[in-house]
Motif scaffolding. Structure first.
Motif, PDB file in Angstrom:
ATOM      1  N   UNK A  16       0.743  -1.169  -0.082  1.00  0.00           N
ATOM      2  CA  UNK A  16       0.125   0.021   0.108  1.00  0.00           C
ATOM      3  C   UNK A  16       0.810   1.276  -0.180  1.00  0.00           C
ATOM      4  N   UNK A  17       0.751   2.220  -0.826  1.00  0.00           N
ATOM      5  CA  UNK A  17       1.102   3.446  -0.945  1.00  0.00           C
ATOM      6  C   UNK A  17       0.200   4.549  -0.936  1.00  0.00           C
ATOM      7  N   UNK A  18       0.335   5.310   0.322  1.00  0.00           N
ATOM      8  CA  UNK A  18      -0.486   6.309   0.281  1.00  0.00           C
ATOM      9  C   UNK A  18       0.232   7.679   0.139  1.00  0.00           C
ATOM     10  N   UNK A  19      -0.411   8.517  -0.827  1.00  0.00           N
ATOM     11  CA  UNK A  19       0.020   9.936  -1.160  1.00  0.00           C
ATOM     12  C   UNK A  19      -1.207  10.795  -0.800  1.00  0.00           C
ATOM     13  N   UNK A  20      -1.003  11.756  -0.004  1.00  0.00           N
ATOM     14  CA  UNK A  20      -2.018  12.756   0.261  1.00  0.00           C
ATOM     15  C   UNK A  20      -3.365  12.014   0.701  1.00  0.00           C
ATOM     16  N   UNK A  21      -4.290  12.268   0.186  1.00  0.00           N
ATOM     17  CA  UNK A  21      -5.896  11.424   0.455  1.00  0.00           C
ATOM     18  C   UNK A  21      -6.131  10.456  -0.285  1.00  0.00           C
ATOM     19  N   UNK A  22      -4.936   9.597  -1.085  1.00  0.00           N
ATOM     20  CA  UNK A  22      -5.394   8.532  -1.743  1.00  0.00           C
ATOM     21  C   UNK A  22      -4.365   7.477  -1.115  1.00  0.00           C
ATOM     22  N   UNK A  23      -4.813   6.118  -1.415  1.00  0.00           N
ATOM     23  CA  UNK A  23      -4.181   5.075  -0.996  1.00  0.00           C
ATOM     24  C   UNK A  23      -4.269   4.028  -2.273  1.00  0.00           C
ATOM     25  N   UNK A  24      -2.966   3.612  -2.663  1.00  0.00           N
ATOM     26  CA  UNK A  24      -3.048   2.913  -4.022  1.00  0.00           C
ATOM     27  C   UNK A  24      -2.588   1.465  -3.425  1.00  0.00           C
ATOM     28  N   UNK A  25      -3.486   0.356  -3.597  1.00  0.00           N
ATOM     29  CA  UNK A  25      -3.296  -0.965  -3.147  1.00  0.00           C
ATOM     30  C   UNK A  25      -2.587  -1.780  -4.300  1.00  0.00           C
ATOM     31  N   UNK A  26      -1.243  -1.923  -4.236  1.00  0.00           N
ATOM     32  CA  UNK A  26      -0.566  -2.793  -5.360  1.00  0.00           C
ATOM     33  C   UNK A  26      -0.360  -4.136  -5.131  1.00  0.00           C
ATOM     34  N   UNK A  27      -1.021  -4.922  -6.127  1.00  0.00           N
ATOM     35  CA  UNK A  27      -0.566  -6.516  -5.988  1.00  0.00           C
ATOM     36  C   UNK A  27       0.441  -6.661  -6.860  1.00  0.00           C
ATOM     37  N   UNK A  28       1.405  -7.836  -6.612  1.00  0.00           N
ATOM     38  CA  UNK A  28       2.603  -7.931  -7.049  1.00  0.00           C
ATOM     39  C   UNK A  28       3.054  -9.545  -6.948  1.00  0.00           C
ATOM     40  N   UNK A  29       3.731 -10.322  -7.626  1.00  0.00           N
ATOM     41  CA  UNK A  29       4.169 -11.553  -7.539  1.00  0.00           C
ATOM     42  C   UNK A  29       5.097 -11.351  -6.192  1.00  0.00           C
ATOM     43  N   UNK A  30       4.752 -12.538  -5.285  1.00  0.00           N
ATOM     44  CA  UNK A  30       5.606 -12.629  -4.104  1.00  0.00           C
ATOM     45  C   UNK A  30       6.993 -13.165  -4.413  1.00  0.00           C
ATOM     46  N   UNK A  31       7.353 -13.629  -5.713  1.00  0.00           N
ATOM     47  CA  UNK A  31       8.810 -14.215  -6.237  1.00  0.00           C
ATOM     48  C   UNK A  31       9.406 -13.109  -6.963  1.00  0.00           C
ATOM     49  N   UNK A  32       8.836 -12.797  -8.112  1.00  0.00           N
ATOM     50  CA  UNK A  32       9.883 -11.967  -8.973  1.00  0.00           C
ATOM     51  C   UNK A  32       9.497 -10.539  -8.705  1.00  0.00           C
ATOM     52  N   UNK A  33       8.243  -9.989  -8.129  1.00  0.00           N
ATOM     53  CA  UNK A  33       8.047  -8.733  -7.542  1.00  0.00           C
ATOM     54  C   UNK A  33       7.315  -7.822  -8.909  1.00  0.00           C
ATOM     55  N   UNK A  34       7.162  -8.623  -9.956  1.00  0.00           N
ATOM     56  CA  UNK A  34       6.293  -7.792 -10.992  1.00  0.00           C
ATOM     57  C   UNK A  34       5.003  -7.309 -10.528  1.00  0.00           C
TER      58      UNK A  34
END
Length: 144
Positions: free
Chosen positions: A61-79
């Protein structure tokens, strides 16, 4: 039509429950340039419930100001595969390069063009916004 994609190492795969390849947009903001390691990121908007993933997915999760972006990525290669955002509930932002048929995608809009690399030429007739597009206009262009 089966619309599928996955990470670089193949550990995570996904299927999109939609009828056709989605249109994509290019984001030229500095965050996308840094995240992608390139001049822009290419992404598609799809309903979040249309995304079905298997494999070792991790979250960031990345919060910038009033917004949070919930990122999904591979747990192995981190794509990075997709994210959701508190400003656009119910919409998944798919990383276009993770789609198996990414070579068949069309870029139908460009955002944050004030940060665009000067050598990159946007084709005539493609909608552009110097910063973020107004949500209603953007969704209309992206989702028809």
């Amino acid at each position: 039509m089966s619309i599928e994609g996955g990470c670089r190492c193949g550990a995570v795969r996904y299927t999109l429950s939609i009828d056709r390849l989605p249109p994509t947009y290019a984001c030229h903001c500095l965050d996308c340039q840094t995240w992608s390691g390139s001049a822009f990121s290419q992404q598609a908007l799809v309903p979040e419930e249309a995304v079905h993933m298997t494999g070792p997915v991790v979250f960031y999760d990345r919060t910038t100001g009033d917004r949070t972006s919930h990122q999904r990525m591979c747990g192995i290669c981190h794509t990075r595969l997709y994210n959701t955002n508190t400003r656009r509930p119910g919409i998944a932002v798919i990383r276009a390069g993770t789609l198996d048929d990414s070579h068949r995608l069309d870029v139908v809009a460009h955002i944050w063009t004030k940060r665009k690399q000067p050598w990159l030429i946007v084709p005539d007739g493609v909608p552009v916004w110097p910063e973020s597009a107004p949500l209603d206009e953007f969704v209309k262009v992206m989702m028809g």
